[in-house]
Design a protein around this motif. Structure first.
Motif, PDB file in Angstrom:
ATOM      1  N   ARG A 385     -16.625   2.974  -4.245  1.00  0.00           N
ATOM      2  CA  ARG A 385     -17.454   4.155  -4.541  1.00  0.00           C
ATOM      3  C   ARG A 385     -17.870   4.853  -3.245  1.00  0.00           C
ATOM      4  NH1 ARG A 385     -20.611   4.777  -9.448  1.00  0.00           N
ATOM      5  NH2 ARG A 385     -22.186   5.644  -8.034  1.00  0.00           N
ATOM      6  N   ALA A 386     -18.229   4.044  -2.235  1.00  0.00           N
ATOM      7  CA  ALA A 386     -18.650   4.633  -0.956  1.00  0.00           C
ATOM      8  C   ALA A 386     -17.484   5.391  -0.312  1.00  0.00           C
ATOM      9  CB  ALA A 386     -19.156   3.540  -0.020  1.00  0.00           C
ATOM     10  N   ILE A 387     -16.291   4.801  -0.349  1.00  0.00           N
ATOM     11  CA  ILE A 387     -15.124   5.462   0.255  1.00  0.00           C
ATOM     12  C   ILE A 387     -14.811   6.747  -0.509  1.00  0.00           C
ATOM     13  CG2 ILE A 387     -12.629   5.259   0.713  1.00  0.00           C
ATOM     14  CD1 ILE A 387     -13.081   2.218   1.096  1.00  0.00           C
ATOM     15  N   LEU A 388     -14.826   6.660  -1.846  1.00  0.00           N
ATOM     16  CA  LEU A 388     -14.513   7.851  -2.649  1.00  0.00           C
ATOM     17  C   LEU A 388     -15.501   8.972  -2.356  1.00  0.00           C
ATOM     18  CD1 LEU A 388     -13.605   6.168  -6.060  1.00  0.00           C
ATOM     19  CD2 LEU A 388     -12.098   7.663  -4.719  1.00  0.00           C
ATOM     20  N   ARG A 389     -16.783   8.620  -2.320  1.00  0.00           N
ATOM     21  CA  ARG A 389     -17.788   9.663  -2.071  1.00  0.00           C
ATOM     22  C   ARG A 389     -17.630  10.276  -0.677  1.00  0.00           C
ATOM     23  NH1 ARG A 389     -23.199   7.037  -2.716  1.00  0.00           N
ATOM     24  NH2 ARG A 389     -23.858   9.017  -1.800  1.00  0.00           N
ATOM     25  N   ALA A 390     -17.254   9.413   0.288  1.00  0.00           N
ATOM     26  CA  ALA A 390     -17.089   9.929   1.657  1.00  0.00           C
ATOM     27  C   ALA A 390     -15.823  10.780   1.787  1.00  0.00           C
ATOM     28  CB  ALA A 390     -17.040   8.760   2.637  1.00  0.00           C
ATOM     29  N   SER A 391     -14.898  10.614   0.838  1.00  0.00           N
ATOM     30  CA  SER A 391     -13.577  11.251   0.976  1.00  0.00           C
ATOM     31  C   SER A 391     -13.630  12.775   1.001  1.00  0.00           C
ATOM     32  CB  SER A 391     -12.643  10.780  -0.140  1.00  0.00           C
ATOM     33  OG  SER A 391     -13.113  11.263  -1.384  1.00  0.00           O
ATOM     34  N   THR A 392     -14.740  13.350   0.560  1.00  0.00           N
ATOM     35  CA  THR A 392     -14.821  14.815   0.571  1.00  0.00           C
ATOM     36  C   THR A 392     -15.190  15.338   1.965  1.00  0.00           C
ATOM     37  OG1 THR A 392     -17.126  14.684  -0.082  1.00  0.00           O
ATOM     38  CG2 THR A 392     -15.533  14.993  -1.855  1.00  0.00           C
ATOM     39  N   HIS A 393     -15.500  14.433   2.900  1.00  0.00           N
ATOM     40  CA  HIS A 393     -15.973  14.865   4.230  1.00  0.00           C
ATOM     41  C   HIS A 393     -14.882  14.872   5.288  1.00  0.00           C
ATOM     42  CE1 HIS A 393     -20.192  14.955   3.046  1.00  0.00           C
ATOM     43  NE2 HIS A 393     -19.878  13.932   2.281  1.00  0.00           N
ATOM     44  N   GLY A 394     -13.654  14.729   4.877  1.00  0.00           N
ATOM     45  CA  GLY A 394     -12.562  14.744   5.846  1.00  0.00           C
ATOM     46  C   GLY A 394     -11.283  14.359   5.131  1.00  0.00           C
ATOM     47  N   LYS A 395     -10.311  13.855   5.913  1.00  0.00           N
ATOM     48  CA  LYS A 395      -9.041  13.476   5.276  1.00  0.00           C
ATOM     49  C   LYS A 395      -9.013  11.946   5.150  1.00  0.00           C
ATOM     50  CE  LYS A 395      -4.551  14.266   4.282  1.00  0.00           C
ATOM     51  NZ  LYS A 395      -4.590  14.134   2.840  1.00  0.00           N
ATOM     52  N   ALA A 396      -9.535  11.467   4.038  1.00  0.00           N
ATOM     53  CA  ALA A 396      -9.602  10.011   3.848  1.00  0.00           C
ATOM     54  C   ALA A 396      -8.353   9.486   3.169  1.00  0.00           C
ATOM     55  CB  ALA A 396     -10.819   9.659   2.999  1.00  0.00           C
ATOM     56  N   ARG A 397      -7.906   8.327   3.645  1.00  0.00           N
ATOM     57  CA  ARG A 397      -6.892   7.553   2.947  1.00  0.00           C
ATOM     58  C   ARG A 397      -7.461   6.148   2.833  1.00  0.00           C
ATOM     59  NH1 ARG A 397      -2.112   9.871   6.744  1.00  0.00           N
ATOM     60  NH2 ARG A 397      -1.723  11.786   5.578  1.00  0.00           N
ATOM     61  N   MET A 398      -6.851   5.345   1.983  1.00  0.00           N
ATOM     62  CA  MET A 398      -7.408   4.004   1.815  1.00  0.00           C
ATOM     63  C   MET A 398      -6.267   3.018   1.639  1.00  0.00           C
ATOM     64  SD  MET A 398     -10.059   2.972  -1.178  1.00  0.00           S
ATOM     65  CE  MET A 398      -8.870   2.489  -2.390  1.00  0.00           C
ATOM     66  N   MET A 399      -6.442   1.788   2.118  1.00  0.00           N
ATOM     67  CA  MET A 399      -5.391   0.797   1.838  1.00  0.00           C
ATOM     68  C   MET A 399      -5.988  -0.575   1.577  1.00  0.00           C
ATOM     69  SD  MET A 399      -3.468   0.348   5.482  1.00  0.00           S
ATOM     70  CE  MET A 399      -4.291  -0.160   6.984  1.00  0.00           C
ATOM     71  N   TYR A 400      -5.212  -1.364   0.823  1.00  0.00           N
ATOM     72  CA  TYR A 400      -5.651  -2.699   0.438  1.00  0.00           C
ATOM     73  C   TYR A 400      -5.001  -3.750   1.336  1.00  0.00           C
ATOM     74  CZ  TYR A 400      -6.639  -0.110  -3.866  1.00  0.00           C
ATOM     75  OH  TYR A 400      -7.077   0.818  -4.780  1.00  0.00           O
ATOM     76  N   PRO A 401      -5.784  -4.713   1.842  1.00  0.00           N
ATOM     77  CA  PRO A 401      -5.223  -5.761   2.699  1.00  0.00           C
ATOM     78  C   PRO A 401      -4.716  -6.951   1.893  1.00  0.00           C
ATOM     79  CG  PRO A 401      -7.589  -6.013   2.588  1.00  0.00           C
ATOM     80  CD  PRO A 401      -7.247  -4.834   1.692  1.00  0.00           C
ATOM     81  N   MET A 402      -3.871  -7.752   2.519  1.00  0.00           N
ATOM     82  CA  MET A 402      -3.456  -9.062   1.972  1.00  0.00           C
ATOM     83  C   MET A 402      -2.842  -8.971   0.572  1.00  0.00           C
ATOM     84  SD  MET A 402      -4.035 -11.772   3.892  1.00  0.00           S
ATOM     85  CE  MET A 402      -4.167 -13.072   2.710  1.00  0.00           C
ATOM     86  N   ILE A 403      -2.088  -7.908   0.341  1.00  0.00           N
ATOM     87  CA  ILE A 403      -1.420  -7.781  -0.958  1.00  0.00           C
ATOM     88  C   ILE A 403      -0.254  -8.777  -0.986  1.00  0.00           C
ATOM     89  CG2 ILE A 403       0.073  -6.211  -2.285  1.00  0.00           C
ATOM     90  CD1 ILE A 403      -2.932  -5.557  -2.531  1.00  0.00           C
ATOM     91  N   SER A 404      -0.203  -9.588  -2.052  1.00  0.00           N
ATOM     92  CA  SER A 404       0.902 -10.552  -2.121  1.00  0.00           C
ATOM     93  C   SER A 404       1.950 -10.121  -3.133  1.00  0.00           C
ATOM     94  CB  SER A 404       0.380 -11.945  -2.462  1.00  0.00           C
ATOM     95  OG  SER A 404      -0.167 -11.942  -3.762  1.00  0.00           O
ATOM     96  N   GLY A 405       1.603  -9.202  -4.015  1.00  0.00           N
ATOM     97  CA  GLY A 405       2.574  -8.746  -5.009  1.00  0.00           C
ATOM     98  C   GLY A 405       2.038  -7.535  -5.737  1.00  0.00           C
ATOM     99  N   VAL A 406       2.876  -6.979  -6.581  1.00  0.00           N
ATOM    100  CA  VAL A 406       2.554  -5.710  -7.212  1.00  0.00           C
ATOM    101  C   VAL A 406       1.355  -5.825  -8.169  1.00  0.00           C
ATOM    102  CG1 VAL A 406       4.128  -5.882  -9.190  1.00  0.00           C
ATOM    103  CG2 VAL A 406       3.797  -3.677  -8.050  1.00  0.00           C
ATOM    104  N   GLY A 407       1.159  -7.022  -8.729  1.00  0.00           N
ATOM    105  CA  GLY A 407       0.054  -7.218  -9.681  1.00  0.00           C
ATOM    106  C   GLY A 407      -1.287  -6.909  -9.047  1.00  0.00           C
ATOM    107  N   GLU A 408      -1.462  -7.351  -7.807  1.00  0.00           N
ATOM    108  CA  GLU A 408      -2.741  -7.107  -7.131  1.00  0.00           C
ATOM    109  C   GLU A 408      -2.956  -5.616  -6.893  1.00  0.00           C
ATOM    110  OE1 GLU A 408      -3.336 -11.248  -4.610  1.00  0.00           O
ATOM    111  OE2 GLU A 408      -2.050  -9.663  -3.857  1.00  0.00           O
TER     112      GLU A 408
END
Ligand code: PEP
Ligand code: MG
Length: 587
Positions: A385-408
């Motif tokens: 929620r914090a990242i989404l709300r901040a996303s209007t203040h610039g060019k935000a992208r987001m990524m998930y760490p330690m992904i082991s497979g598509v399910g996650e």
């Protein structure tokens, strides 16, 4: 001062992990020698200390019970019985009542009183000539250390002495301790343990504090106040440097200064190969305060914002509002440049004491990062929620760490959709088109990169972990550091596989592990088809110079040639030969 006051120069060789030269007096940190400081909390602070003590006793009790349970299952209940004796210590009314009485009477902090009362009990028992009572004394000491650690765990254990900045020497330093260093009080640090890709080393580079690690027993060889010179380029710690050594280092620093000065001049230039291929050059940051360094480094944006450091040193989890402010400040400062915010990657060497997570036998393989977030939706949603709300203040992208497979990835995206729906319902704005990526740092994810690529907007390869998990080599263990080889043929194959999978799905692929900052490997990464390199701000200008000196064709030829080689050393030598022919002064 040690015997070294005789002023004989002595050199210690370790692993250089953060460049620069530091010169000054030693500030020695030996935690085992340390008794908790006595702090007068005043009459008004007494009840808070009593509460802290009770919480620490409860926490210690849970830890002991868990250890008991674990040992009983893995080794046997007989071996676990030592923990029954430990439990008796945390329940010992005589001991606890005396601690409480002393806190109330003398208005002192809980850890100092507990350590002194328990220490006295242990000493008395240890002096009685009875093997049973001596064992009981050892139990009290053991439990006392645990209680004191729990009491102190949430605050800085490493507070620099007042006065001039010094060179810190310690057995080991945690990433959260490093995160609190100020270059104005820590000139550099040297440790017995440590490795290049530990988060302590990464933090040192981001703070521009020279550091040398894996020095074996340096913390036993020097004393407070000794004079040292620390060489973070070549991994030397020089005790009592001679006049000649100091003069040589003076020349060396002038030369380095000249190269650094030239690199500053590259800030406004584009990161393109000599034949015009644009390679996106981004920076890694650990704290909002690093945003200013990104602009100064000449990076095009942030390729990895490690958000854990917002969590590590707090007494509690950061709120949505606090995180929103942190992300917003970085996005605003760097706007319109993109900033990739990585969601929480706790675990491994990044421990947050406030979360009170159970100790695990294999923390790097355990309940961490996205695994933790998917179970603790409360923590995860607050951050999303914090990242989404901040996303209007610039060019935000987001990524998930330690992904082991598509399910996650799918589960994480589902939580993200929930947060988006909530914000819409609350009438709060966010960037509906924010790009979302996955980190590829586990071999299973690299092998299935084609499947993951269909679910995301970009892939970012975390080579620090990818190397650790592919070669099964703990990235913190200096004993087996010789196996930690970025140019292992398996690593090259995985990077190529991920780059090809990403491109086949029409998305870009970056590298944000430490490998991206190694200029000897820049031609190899470009040849393997990587689109973006993201590295610590201090290394950005060097990587830019390297890219600008290379031709795409020779990078591809290098990648093709090393694909035929079977050893990491041979591959590294081929990379270094090309790099040295193009930018010898950077190596
Ligand atoms: C990596 O694993 O390469 C990475 C960038 O993440 P971290 O170093 O924070 O684990
Ligand atoms: Mg990682």
């Amino acid at each position: 001062m040690s015997d070294s006051s005789a002023s004989v120069e002595r050199r210690f060789q370790g692993v250089p992990v953060s460049p620069g030269i530091a010169r000054g007096e030693v500030w020695l940190h030996r935690p085992d020698d340390e008794t908790p400081p006595r702090v007068d909390v005043g009459a008004e602070g007494v009840e808070a200390e009593v509460c802290r003590l009770e919480a620490a006793l409860l926490q210690t009790r849970h830890q002991i019970q868990e250890l008991h349970h674990h040992i009983a299952h893995s080794i046997g209940s007989e071996d676990a019985s030592v923990f029954d004796a430990h439990l008796l210590v945390v329940e010992d009314r005589m001991l606890i009542d005396e601690v409480l009485r002393t806190i109330r009477k003398e208005h002192l902090n809980a850890e100092s009183v507990f350590a002194s009362v328990a220490g006295r009990y242990a000493k008395t028992l240890g002096e009685i000539d009875d093997p049973y009572l001596r064992e009981r004394a050892a139990d009290i000491q053991d439990v006392c250390r645990r209680v004191v650690r729990n009491l102190m765990g949430r605050q800085t254990r490493l507070s620099p002495p007042a006065g001039a900045a010094r060179v810190l020497v310690a057995h080991n330093i945690s990433p959260s301790e490093t995160a609190q260093f100020l270059p104005s009080s820590v000139l550099g640090f040297a440790t017995d343990q440590g490795s290049k890709t530990s988060h302590t080393a990464i933090m040192a580079r981001s703070l521009n504090i020279p550091a040398v690690v894996a020095l074996q027993d340096i913390s036993q060889q020097v004393e407070h106040g000794d004079s040292v010179l620390l060489d973070g380029y070549r991994g030397w710690v020089i005790l009592n440097p001679s006049a000649q050594t100091l003069a040589e280092y003076g020349d060396f620093e002038r030369l380095k200064g000249k190269v650094e000065q030239e690199l500053v001049g590259l800030r406004e230039t584009e990161c393109k190969t000599a034949d015009g291929r644009h390679v996106v050059l981004s920076a890694n940051i650990e704290m909002p305060r690093d945003a200013a360094l990104v602009l100064r480094s000449g990076a095009e944006g942030v390729g990895l914002f490690r958000t854990e450091f917002l969590y590590l040193n707090g007494e509690r989890l950061p709120t949505e509002e606090e995180q929103y402010e942190a992300y917003r400040s970085v996005l605003e400062e760097l706007r319109p440049a993109p900033v990739i915010i990585r969601t929480l990657d706790l675990g491994g060497d990044k421990i947050m004491s406030a979360l009170n997570l159970p100790e695990e036998l294999n923390p790097f393989l355990g309940w961490r990062a996205i695994r933790f977030c998917l179970e603790r939706a409360d923590v995860f949603k607050t951050q999303l929620r914090a990242i989404l709300r901040a996303s209007t203040h610039g060019k935000a992208r987001m990524m998930y760490p330690m992904i082991s497979g598509v399910g996650e990835v799918r589960r994480a995206k589902a939580v993200l959709s929930e947060c988006q729906a909530e914000l819409r319902a609350e009438g709060l704005a966010f960037d509906e088109k924010m790009e979302v990526g996955a980190m590829i740092e586990i071999p299973s994810a690299a092998i299935c990169a084609d499947l993951i690529a269909r679910e995301v907007d970009f892939l970012s390869i975390g080579t620090n972990d990818l190397i650790q998990y592919t070669i099964a080599v703990d990235r913190l263990n200096e004993r087996i550091a010789y196996l930690y080889e970025p140019t292992h043929p398996a690593i090259l194959r995985l990077i190529r596989m991920v780059a090809e999978a990403g491109h086949a799905a029409g998305i870009w692929v970056g590298v944000c592990g430490e490998m991206a900052g190694e200029v000897a490997l820049t031609p190899l990464l470009l040849g393997l088809g990587v689109d973006e390199l993201s590295t610590g701000t201090a290394l950005v200008p060097r990587v830019k110079r390297a890219v600008q000196s290379l031709q795409s064709k020779e990078c591809r030829a290098l990648a093709a040639a090393v694909a035929e080689m079977d050893s990491a050393e041979q591959i590294l030598a081929a990379c270094e030969t090309l790099a040295r022919s193009k930018y010898p002064d950077l190596l």
